[in-house]
Design a protein around this motif. Sequence first.
Motif, PDB file in Angstrom:
ATOM      1  N   VAL A   1       9.965   8.935  -3.166  1.00 52.83           N
ATOM      2  CA  VAL A   1      10.080   8.251  -4.453  1.00 52.83           C
ATOM      3  C   VAL A   1      11.449   7.584  -4.607  1.00 52.83           C
ATOM      4  O   VAL A   1      11.549   6.424  -5.020  1.00 52.83           O
ATOM      5  CB  VAL A   1       9.847   9.237  -5.621  1.00 52.83           C
ATOM      6  N   GLY A   2      12.511   8.316  -4.264  1.00 52.42           N
ATOM      7  CA  GLY A   2      13.850   7.805  -4.519  1.00 52.42           C
ATOM      8  C   GLY A   2      14.326   6.732  -3.556  1.00 52.42           C
ATOM      9  O   GLY A   2      15.150   5.896  -3.927  1.00 52.42           O
ATOM     10  N   VAL A   3      13.824   6.734  -2.317  1.00 51.71           N
ATOM     11  CA  VAL A   3      14.335   5.797  -1.313  1.00 51.71           C
ATOM     12  C   VAL A   3      13.232   4.895  -0.742  1.00 51.71           C
ATOM     13  O   VAL A   3      13.361   3.666  -0.742  1.00 51.71           O
ATOM     14  CB  VAL A   3      15.032   6.555  -0.161  1.00 51.71           C
ATOM     15  N   LEU A   4      12.144   5.499  -0.252  1.00 55.03           N
ATOM     16  CA  LEU A   4      11.121   4.711   0.435  1.00 55.03           C
ATOM     17  C   LEU A   4      10.501   3.647  -0.456  1.00 55.03           C
ATOM     18  O   LEU A   4      10.263   2.522  -0.012  1.00 55.03           O
ATOM     19  CB  LEU A   4      10.023   5.635   0.979  1.00 55.03           C
ATOM     20  N   THR A   5      10.222   3.987  -1.731  1.00 56.19           N
ATOM     21  CA  THR A   5       9.583   2.988  -2.603  1.00 56.19           C
ATOM     22  C   THR A   5      10.471   1.771  -2.808  1.00 56.19           C
ATOM     23  O   THR A   5       9.967   0.653  -2.955  1.00 56.19           O
ATOM     24  CB  THR A   5       9.214   3.594  -3.968  1.00 56.19           C
ATOM     25  N   MET A   6      11.789   1.971  -2.821  1.00 54.99           N
ATOM     26  CA  MET A   6      12.690   0.837  -2.968  1.00 54.99           C
ATOM     27  C   MET A   6      12.567  -0.100  -1.770  1.00 54.99           C
ATOM     28  O   MET A   6      12.407  -1.313  -1.928  1.00 54.99           O
ATOM     29  CB  MET A   6      14.132   1.315  -3.102  1.00 54.99           C
ATOM     30  N   VAL A   7      12.609   0.482  -0.572  1.00 55.56           N
ATOM     31  CA  VAL A   7      12.504  -0.322   0.645  1.00 55.56           C
ATOM     32  C   VAL A   7      11.133  -1.000   0.719  1.00 55.56           C
ATOM     33  O   VAL A   7      11.024  -2.200   0.988  1.00 55.56           O
ATOM     34  CB  VAL A   7      12.738   0.559   1.886  1.00 55.56           C
ATOM     35  N   ALA A   8      10.081  -0.218   0.456  1.00 51.14           N
ATOM     36  CA  ALA A   8       8.720  -0.740   0.584  1.00 51.14           C
ATOM     37  C   ALA A   8       8.443  -1.847  -0.421  1.00 51.14           C
ATOM     38  O   ALA A   8       7.856  -2.890  -0.078  1.00 51.14           O
ATOM     39  CB  ALA A   8       7.707   0.398   0.409  1.00 51.14           C
ATOM     40  N   MET A   9       8.877  -1.658  -1.675  1.00 51.42           N
ATOM     41  CA  MET A   9       8.615  -2.679  -2.681  1.00 51.42           C
ATOM     42  C   MET A   9       9.392  -3.951  -2.399  1.00 51.42           C
ATOM     43  O   MET A   9       8.878  -5.063  -2.551  1.00 51.42           O
ATOM     44  CB  MET A   9       8.978  -2.143  -4.070  1.00 51.42           C
TER      45      MET A   9
ATOM     46  N   THR B   1       4.451  15.649  -9.325  1.00 52.48           N
ATOM     47  CA  THR B   1       5.398  16.136 -10.333  1.00 52.48           C
ATOM     48  C   THR B   1       4.734  17.142 -11.258  1.00 52.48           C
ATOM     49  O   THR B   1       5.318  18.194 -11.578  1.00 52.48           O
ATOM     50  CB  THR B   1       5.965  14.956 -11.144  1.00 52.48           C
ATOM     51  N   ARG B   2       3.523  16.847 -11.689  1.00 56.97           N
ATOM     52  CA  ARG B   2       2.803  17.791 -12.554  1.00 56.97           C
ATOM     53  C   ARG B   2       2.517  19.092 -11.796  1.00 56.97           C
ATOM     54  O   ARG B   2       2.572  20.173 -12.371  1.00 56.97           O
ATOM     55  CB  ARG B   2       1.503  17.162 -13.048  1.00 56.97           C
TER      56      ARG B   2
ATOM     57  N   VAL C   1       0.835  -1.205   0.000  1.00 58.43           N
ATOM     58  CA  VAL C   1       0.000   0.000   0.000  1.00 58.43           C
ATOM     59  C   VAL C   1       0.871   1.257   0.000  1.00 58.43           C
ATOM     60  O   VAL C   1       0.595   2.223  -0.713  1.00 58.43           O
ATOM     61  CB  VAL C   1      -0.949  -0.005   1.218  1.00 58.43           C
ATOM     62  N   VAL C   2       1.945   1.235   0.788  1.00 61.44           N
ATOM     63  CA  VAL C   2       2.865   2.376   0.808  1.00 61.44           C
ATOM     64  C   VAL C   2       3.461   2.604  -0.576  1.00 61.44           C
ATOM     65  O   VAL C   2       3.498   3.732  -1.084  1.00 61.44           O
ATOM     66  CB  VAL C   2       3.991   2.133   1.841  1.00 61.44           C
ATOM     67  N   THR C   3       3.910   1.521  -1.207  1.00 63.91           N
ATOM     68  CA  THR C   3       4.518   1.629  -2.534  1.00 63.91           C
ATOM     69  C   THR C   3       3.533   2.170  -3.558  1.00 63.91           C
ATOM     70  O   THR C   3       3.853   3.082  -4.331  1.00 63.91           O
ATOM     71  CB  THR C   3       5.023   0.251  -2.989  1.00 63.91           C
ATOM     72  N   VAL C   4       2.335   1.588  -3.578  1.00 63.46           N
ATOM     73  CA  VAL C   4       1.328   2.006  -4.558  1.00 63.46           C
ATOM     74  C   VAL C   4       0.915   3.461  -4.332  1.00 63.46           C
ATOM     75  O   VAL C   4       0.740   4.229  -5.281  1.00 63.46           O
ATOM     76  CB  VAL C   4       0.101   1.072  -4.488  1.00 63.46           C
ATOM     77  N   THR C   5       0.787   3.862  -3.066  1.00 59.20           N
ATOM     78  CA  THR C   5       0.377   5.239  -2.756  1.00 59.20           C
ATOM     79  C   THR C   5       1.402   6.251  -3.248  1.00 59.20           C
ATOM     80  O   THR C   5       1.057   7.249  -3.888  1.00 59.20           O
ATOM     81  CB  THR C   5       0.162   5.404  -1.242  1.00 59.20           C
ATOM     82  N   VAL C   6       2.681   5.998  -2.962  1.00 58.41           N
ATOM     83  CA  VAL C   6       3.724   6.923  -3.406  1.00 58.41           C
ATOM     84  C   VAL C   6       3.815   6.929  -4.925  1.00 58.41           C
ATOM     85  O   VAL C   6       3.912   7.990  -5.553  1.00 58.41           O
ATOM     86  CB  VAL C   6       5.087   6.549  -2.785  1.00 58.41           C
ATOM     87  N   ALA C   7       3.775   5.742  -5.530  1.00 57.27           N
ATOM     88  CA  ALA C   7       3.855   5.654  -6.987  1.00 57.27           C
ATOM     89  C   ALA C   7       2.678   6.352  -7.658  1.00 57.27           C
ATOM     90  O   ALA C   7       2.831   7.012  -8.687  1.00 57.27           O
ATOM     91  CB  ALA C   7       3.921   4.194  -7.422  1.00 57.27           C
ATOM     92  N   ALA C   8       1.496   6.213  -7.072  1.00 59.01           N
ATOM     93  CA  ALA C   8       0.313   6.843  -7.649  1.00 59.01           C
ATOM     94  C   ALA C   8       0.334   8.360  -7.482  1.00 59.01           C
ATOM     95  O   ALA C   8      -0.194   9.094  -8.314  1.00 59.01           O
ATOM     96  CB  ALA C   8      -0.943   6.267  -6.994  1.00 59.01           C
ATOM     97  N   ALA C   9       0.962   8.826  -6.391  1.00 57.21           N
ATOM     98  CA  ALA C   9       1.036  10.271  -6.160  1.00 57.21           C
ATOM     99  C   ALA C   9       2.112  10.941  -7.007  1.00 57.21           C
ATOM    100  O   ALA C   9       2.064  12.156  -7.234  1.00 57.21           O
ATOM    101  CB  ALA C   9       1.312  10.547  -4.680  1.00 57.21           C
ATOM    102  N   TYR C  10       3.081  10.154  -7.479  1.00 58.53           N
ATOM    103  CA  TYR C  10       4.215  10.723  -8.211  1.00 58.53           C
ATOM    104  C   TYR C  10       3.807  11.577  -9.418  1.00 58.53           C
ATOM    105  O   TYR C  10       4.277  12.718  -9.557  1.00 58.53           O
ATOM    106  CB  TYR C  10       5.162   9.598  -8.642  1.00 58.53           C
TER     107      TYR C  10
END
Length: 319
Positions: free
Chosen positions: A227-235, A28-29, A15-24
């Motif tokens: 995006v750069g660190v947490l998603t790596m750990v979470a995934m 960014t926009r 859920v953490v990974t998907v949330t950050v990825a979906a917010a990216y």
Amino acid sequence: MTAGRDRLHGLAWAVVTVTVAAAYPAITRLGVTQQAMTPMELATLRYVVAGLVLFPVLLASWRRFGRADWAEACILALCQGTPLAALIATGLSYAPASHGAALTLGLMPAATLVFAMAAGRYPSRAAAFGAAVIAFGAVALSLLEIGGGGSALIGHAMFVLAALMGATYFTRLRASGFTALEGAAFVAVLSGAGGVLALAVMGDLPQMLRIAPRTLLLQAVFQGLLVGVLTMVAMNRAIALLGAAQATVCMSLVPAGAAALAVPVLGEVPSGPEMLAIGTMVVGAILSALPGSPAAVGPFRCLVPPRRGMPAASPGGLP
């Protein structure tokens, strides 16, 4: 009881990974359309922060890397680092966040599958059908944009190129023998240094000072740390606890999540046909992630062979 607890923890990491990825895409926009940041500034900020966090990884193991390793690391950084992040951010200045997520993350499994076929690794029928479904959804999304005036097609072209670059990264990462942590550290450190150098050469580095401190802090925390660190750990944790196939299916939900988060963040409400096209790509991504598919070891399940006694791991971060 332990298995159930592990599954619950794995779902939480997913859920953490998907949330950050979906917010990216939305965040960014927001940066390039409403916060007066350039795509290169956003990309550089992301990798400077992530590079500072991950630099100790390279410092601890740099003696083991030869010239060939550093050459491969430079290629990985070109495919997944500042150039890719700047390309996506530029595309998001032309096209909605939901389109960015669908065409970048959505197309990566299909692109990885094509690359795998070129290398002689053929997919299952379900995975091949999934790739075809993804392509159909992508074409439908672009056709809808043409019918609406075509103003976002430039962004669409950039997202497709970004998907190809990301798929190249995951394919090469798997063959390189780097662990996920090493790959992420190489990309972050080299991209951060390259981004700063590029801004300095263009004379744009002092322009970073004009950015409001609040905006700078928001983007630094989100782009660099989340995006750069947490998603790596979470995934990686999600894959370890759930298994690669289930974690990959969770990541397939990112385009739909991005469309949902774009509503409160940017006020972008996709039309019914757009949601149908994005939903079609989500279904295709899930099919492409089925066990036994080369695509399932691509963007979200790129299991890296052990390197010099180091354990295999999955790649981290986002494109």
